[in-house]
Design a protein around this motif. Structure first.
Motif, PDB file in Angstrom:
ATOM      1  N   GLN A  90      70.466  11.162 -44.674  1.00  0.00           N
ATOM      2  CA  GLN A  90      71.182  11.544 -44.169  1.00  0.00           C
ATOM      3  C   GLN A  90      71.436  13.507 -45.347  1.00  0.00           C
ATOM      4  O   GLN A  90      71.682  14.341 -44.802  1.00  0.00           O
ATOM      5  N   ALA A  91      71.073  12.726 -46.069  1.00  0.00           N
ATOM      6  CA  ALA A  91      70.639  14.370 -46.927  1.00  0.00           C
ATOM      7  C   ALA A  91      69.909  14.307 -47.476  1.00  0.00           C
ATOM      8  O   ALA A  91      69.154  15.672 -48.127  1.00  0.00           O
ATOM      9  N   GLY A  92      68.703  14.140 -46.569  1.00  0.00           N
ATOM     10  CA  GLY A  92      67.216  14.675 -46.821  1.00  0.00           C
ATOM     11  C   GLY A  92      66.080  14.332 -47.653  1.00  0.00           C
ATOM     12  O   GLY A  92      64.975  15.191 -47.834  1.00  0.00           O
ATOM     13  N   GLY A  93      66.563  12.666 -48.089  1.00  0.00           N
ATOM     14  CA  GLY A  93      65.929  12.132 -48.788  1.00  0.00           C
ATOM     15  C   GLY A  93      64.327  11.544 -48.141  1.00  0.00           C
ATOM     16  O   GLY A  93      64.780  11.353 -46.287  1.00  0.00           O
ATOM     17  N   ILE A 117      75.432  -2.786 -47.714  1.00  0.00           N
ATOM     18  CA  ILE A 117      75.196  -1.632 -48.487  1.00  0.00           C
ATOM     19  C   ILE A 117      73.809  -1.364 -49.181  1.00  0.00           C
ATOM     20  O   ILE A 117      74.233   0.078 -49.732  1.00  0.00           O
ATOM     21  N   GLN A 118      73.132  -2.156 -48.838  1.00  0.00           N
ATOM     22  CA  GLN A 118      71.921  -1.315 -49.560  1.00  0.00           C
ATOM     23  C   GLN A 118      71.628  -0.401 -48.442  1.00  0.00           C
ATOM     24  O   GLN A 118      70.883   0.613 -48.578  1.00  0.00           O
ATOM     25  N   ILE A 119      71.303  -1.094 -47.106  1.00  0.00           N
ATOM     26  CA  ILE A 119      70.808  -0.387 -46.226  1.00  0.00           C
ATOM     27  C   ILE A 119      71.487   0.793 -46.081  1.00  0.00           C
ATOM     28  O   ILE A 119      70.893   1.795 -45.146  1.00  0.00           O
ATOM     29  N   MET A 120      72.989   1.292 -46.055  1.00  0.00           N
ATOM     30  CA  MET A 120      73.872   2.303 -46.310  1.00  0.00           C
ATOM     31  C   MET A 120      73.440   2.863 -47.016  1.00  0.00           C
ATOM     32  O   MET A 120      73.446   4.650 -47.485  1.00  0.00           O
ATOM     33  N   MET A 121      73.170   2.901 -48.384  1.00  0.00           N
ATOM     34  CA  MET A 121      72.664   3.871 -49.274  1.00  0.00           C
ATOM     35  C   MET A 121      71.396   4.224 -49.227  1.00  0.00           C
ATOM     36  O   MET A 121      70.851   5.498 -48.724  1.00  0.00           O
ATOM     37  N   LEU A 122      70.610   3.629 -47.837  1.00  0.00           N
ATOM     38  CA  LEU A 122      69.002   3.709 -47.430  1.00  0.00           C
ATOM     39  C   LEU A 122      69.490   5.108 -46.364  1.00  0.00           C
ATOM     40  O   LEU A 122      69.230   5.945 -46.638  1.00  0.00           O
ATOM     41  N   ARG A 123      70.546   4.926 -45.626  1.00  0.00           N
ATOM     42  CA  ARG A 123      70.972   5.720 -44.907  1.00  0.00           C
ATOM     43  C   ARG A 123      71.668   7.505 -44.805  1.00  0.00           C
ATOM     44  O   ARG A 123      70.997   8.314 -44.479  1.00  0.00           O
ATOM     45  N   ARG A 124      72.486   7.219 -46.341  1.00  0.00           N
ATOM     46  CA  ARG A 124      72.858   8.049 -46.985  1.00  0.00           C
ATOM     47  C   ARG A 124      71.545   8.647 -47.617  1.00  0.00           C
ATOM     48  O   ARG A 124      71.579  10.084 -47.609  1.00  0.00           O
ATOM     49  N   LEU A 125      70.582   8.312 -48.529  1.00  0.00           N
ATOM     50  CA  LEU A 125      69.164   8.636 -48.581  1.00  0.00           C
ATOM     51  C   LEU A 125      68.724   9.591 -47.514  1.00  0.00           C
ATOM     52  O   LEU A 125      68.797  10.915 -47.503  1.00  0.00           O
ATOM     53  N   THR A 142      60.948  13.154 -44.330  1.00  0.00           N
ATOM     54  CA  THR A 142      61.744  12.432 -44.356  1.00  0.00           C
ATOM     55  C   THR A 142      62.488  10.986 -43.607  1.00  0.00           C
ATOM     56  O   THR A 142      63.424  10.430 -43.523  1.00  0.00           O
ATOM     57  N   ASP A 143      60.870  10.996 -42.925  1.00  0.00           N
ATOM     58  CA  ASP A 143      61.396  10.021 -41.663  1.00  0.00           C
ATOM     59  C   ASP A 143      60.830   8.388 -42.477  1.00  0.00           C
ATOM     60  O   ASP A 143      60.703   8.412 -43.603  1.00  0.00           O
ATOM     61  N   ALA A 144      62.166   7.326 -42.070  1.00  0.00           N
ATOM     62  CA  ALA A 144      61.758   5.973 -43.018  1.00  0.00           C
ATOM     63  C   ALA A 144      60.197   5.103 -42.972  1.00  0.00           C
ATOM     64  O   ALA A 144      59.539   5.469 -41.719  1.00  0.00           O
ATOM     65  N   ILE A 145      59.523   4.661 -43.536  1.00  0.00           N
ATOM     66  CA  ILE A 145      59.103   3.253 -43.347  1.00  0.00           C
ATOM     67  C   ILE A 145      59.176   2.281 -44.834  1.00  0.00           C
ATOM     68  O   ILE A 145      60.000   2.063 -45.231  1.00  0.00           O
ATOM     69  N   GLU A 191      65.640  -0.390 -37.386  1.00  0.00           N
ATOM     70  CA  GLU A 191      65.584   0.410 -36.690  1.00  0.00           C
ATOM     71  C   GLU A 191      66.962   1.295 -36.323  1.00  0.00           C
ATOM     72  O   GLU A 191      67.211   2.398 -35.667  1.00  0.00           O
ATOM     73  N   LYS A 192      68.158   0.223 -36.261  1.00  0.00           N
ATOM     74  CA  LYS A 192      69.666   1.134 -35.871  1.00  0.00           C
ATOM     75  C   LYS A 192      69.962   1.444 -36.799  1.00  0.00           C
ATOM     76  O   LYS A 192      70.708   2.538 -36.856  1.00  0.00           O
ATOM     77  N   PHE A 193      69.458   1.720 -38.344  1.00  0.00           N
ATOM     78  CA  PHE A 193      70.263   2.543 -39.234  1.00  0.00           C
ATOM     79  C   PHE A 193      69.174   3.257 -39.372  1.00  0.00           C
ATOM     80  O   PHE A 193      70.569   4.860 -40.303  1.00  0.00           O
ATOM     81  N   LEU A 194      68.426   4.148 -40.286  1.00  0.00           N
ATOM     82  CA  LEU A 194      67.458   4.541 -40.563  1.00  0.00           C
ATOM     83  C   LEU A 194      66.210   5.151 -39.655  1.00  0.00           C
ATOM     84  O   LEU A 194      66.003   4.115 -37.821  1.00  0.00           O
ATOM     85  N   THR A 195      65.644   6.326 -39.047  1.00  0.00           N
ATOM     86  CA  THR A 195      64.853   6.590 -38.689  1.00  0.00           C
ATOM     87  C   THR A 195      63.007   6.162 -39.225  1.00  0.00           C
ATOM     88  O   THR A 195      63.182   7.633 -39.597  1.00  0.00           O
ATOM     89  N   PHE A 196      62.528   6.008 -38.675  1.00  0.00           N
ATOM     90  CA  PHE A 196      61.273   6.206 -38.910  1.00  0.00           C
ATOM     91  C   PHE A 196      60.612   6.634 -38.355  1.00  0.00           C
ATOM     92  O   PHE A 196      60.246   7.026 -37.025  1.00  0.00           O
ATOM     93  N   GLY A 197      58.828   6.843 -38.966  1.00  0.00           N
ATOM     94  CA  GLY A 197      58.392   7.819 -38.537  1.00  0.00           C
ATOM     95  C   GLY A 197      57.140   8.446 -39.729  1.00  0.00           C
ATOM     96  O   GLY A 197      57.365   8.167 -40.799  1.00  0.00           O
ATOM     97  N   ASP A 198      56.696   9.116 -38.991  1.00  0.00           N
ATOM     98  CA  ASP A 198      55.867  10.598 -40.227  1.00  0.00           C
ATOM     99  C   ASP A 198      55.787  11.061 -40.592  1.00  0.00           C
ATOM    100  O   ASP A 198      55.199  12.054 -41.210  1.00  0.00           O
ATOM    101  N   GLY A 199      57.545  11.897 -40.608  1.00  0.00           N
ATOM    102  CA  GLY A 199      57.695  13.110 -41.229  1.00  0.00           C
ATOM    103  C   GLY A 199      58.452  12.964 -42.530  1.00  0.00           C
ATOM    104  O   GLY A 199      58.516  12.047 -43.400  1.00  0.00           O
TER     105      GLY A 199
END
Length: 419
Positions: free
Chosen positions: A67-70, A57-65, A123-126, A113-121
């Motif tokens: 998806q909403a541009g966070g 549920i915590q991983i999905m919260m980060l995914r929702r963030l 809104t990319d996850a770190i 890495e299955k749930f989030l997009t990582f990168g340097d942008g």
């Protein structure tokens, strides 16, 4: 603030899908999420090579963030793992070596890495290891810089400490410092990466509020906290507990087929909630699936299992898992067993209870319905068919632990364990 008052995509999505329990500054956070990129984080300690489904549920919260541009920020507790979160624990965690912690972090990253997009942008996850700053503090410096912002009186009032002491379980001074370390994490992340939001489960509320207060007090900057409700199954069991142990997210710890089956055999009353929390299916489709009843509810459960497994392991693996699991069911092989924890205190000895009472305690059906199922030969306790109360023997239940298996037909299996 009601769900209708939220104007940001992020909080509207969290509200409609059932993620929100508490928010420290709802109006401010809603405005920040509407007007720009909110960087939010959740911390995960690396006590094992894999997280389990209780962390999903915590991983999905980060995914929702995201998806909403966070911007999602994953904090791996390379530093805090050395201490161990005392929340909800009656004993100190075993201390791990630095090498083991780093190996665990590397393994856990593969799931994110299955749930989030990582990168340097923007809104990319770190992913960041909090050992990066926690291990650099000198003891005196840490106390001088941050110890003055925390009172023992307030720390003793938080559930993570109070409940442990009420149960008369020892709490080391090392663990007592966990709250300070987590709060400093928020301050460091705000300074280094502009993080303004910390999220977590409801049991982390005290720790999160302390971090919010520290950022606002020390640097006079905006900071917010948000928690999810305590997640249990419809029968009151802990999310992700089975007779075989935790439902791990890494395939090395739990096969995709077993993961698919975990969702496939969810309780009927949980299907809609799980679809909203753990899948990206549209809400109108979820409403349609949730409305199914009778045998048709199994179609909703398969849709849940397909979607959840696809997200973690991919569409092809999910389809293979479904085919393999359905084949196993057709062959009459055992289905996953859910664990139900029951408090037997204050009643008669568990070994003297009638079988229909045990079926009811397992959350399978009422005592009245259980009697009918027993008469039809549908109930087994510890593998033995129960034919009536008069034939029920003490050997069917372990008198030392009260741990026993109750089954109704081929589809329902519950292992009852004492709290």
């Amino acid at each position: 603030m009601t769900d209708k008052a939220f104007t940001s995509d992020f909080l509207r999505t969290l509200q409609t899908r059932g993620y929100i329990h508490q928010i420290t500054h709802p109006a401010e956070l809603d405005a920040a999420a509407r007007e720009g990129v909110v960087a939010g984080y959740i911390g995960f300690d690396a006590t094992a090579p894999s997280l389990h489904v209780g962390s999903l549920i915590q991983i999905m919260m980060l995914r929702r963030l995201q998806q909403a541009g966070g911007k999602p920020v994953v904090i791996m507790g390379g530093g805090t793992t050395k201490v161990g979160d005392p929340t909800g624990k009656d004993a100190s965690r075993p201390q791990l070596t630095d090498e083991t912690i780093q190996a665990n972090i590397a393994s856990i990253r593969t799931v994110f890495e299955k749930f989030l997009t990582f990168g340097d942008g923007p809104t990319d996850a770190i992913m960041i290891d909090n050992d990066e700053w926690l291990s650099k503090y000198g003891y005196i410096q840490f106390l001088r810089d941050y110890g003055t912002h925390f009172t023992v009186n307030r720390m003793l009032a938080f559930d993570s400490v109070k409940l442990r002491l009420e149960r008369e379980q020892p709490m080391t001074f090392l663990e007592f410092n966990y709250m300070l370390m987590q709060s400093v994490d928020f301050l460091e992340l705000n300074r280094r990466h502009g993080v303004t939001l910390q999220m977590g489960g409801s049991d982390q509320w005290g720790n999160i509020v302390s971090g919010v207060d520290l950022v606002r007090r020390v640097d006079q900057k905006s900071a917010f906290g948000l928690t999810t409700p305590l997640l249990t199954t419809a029968s009151g069991g802990k999310m992700g507990k089975t007779a075989q142990g935790a439902v791990w997210l890494n395939a090395e710890q739990l096969s995709p087929s077993d993961y698919w089956q975990f969702w496939r055999y969810a309780e009927d009353a949980d299907v809609g909630k799980f679809l909203r929390l753990f899948t990206d299916l549209p809400l109108d489709e979820i409403a349609r699936l949730e409305a199914l009843d009778g045998a048709a509810i199994n179609d909703a459960k398969k849709a849940l299992a397909d979607a959840a497994t696809t997200m973690l392991h991919g569409a092809e693996t999910a389809q293979q898992s479904r085919s393999r699991s359905e084949g196993a069911f057709e062959r009459g092989e055992a289905t996953p067993v859910e664990v139900v924890e029951v408090d037997w205190s204050g009643g008669q000895d568990v070994t003297h209870r009638t079988p229909e009472y045990l079926v009811s305690a397992a959350g399978i059906s009422s005592i009245k319905d259980a009697k009918r199922s027993i008469a039809n030969g549908e109930i087994r306790i510890n593998g033995a068919v129960v034919t009536g109360s008069e034939t029920y023997g003490r050997e069917d239940v372990d008198p030392a632990t009260g741990d026993f298996l109750v089954q109704k037909g081929k589809k329902t299996s519950r292992r009852v364990r004492p709290v």
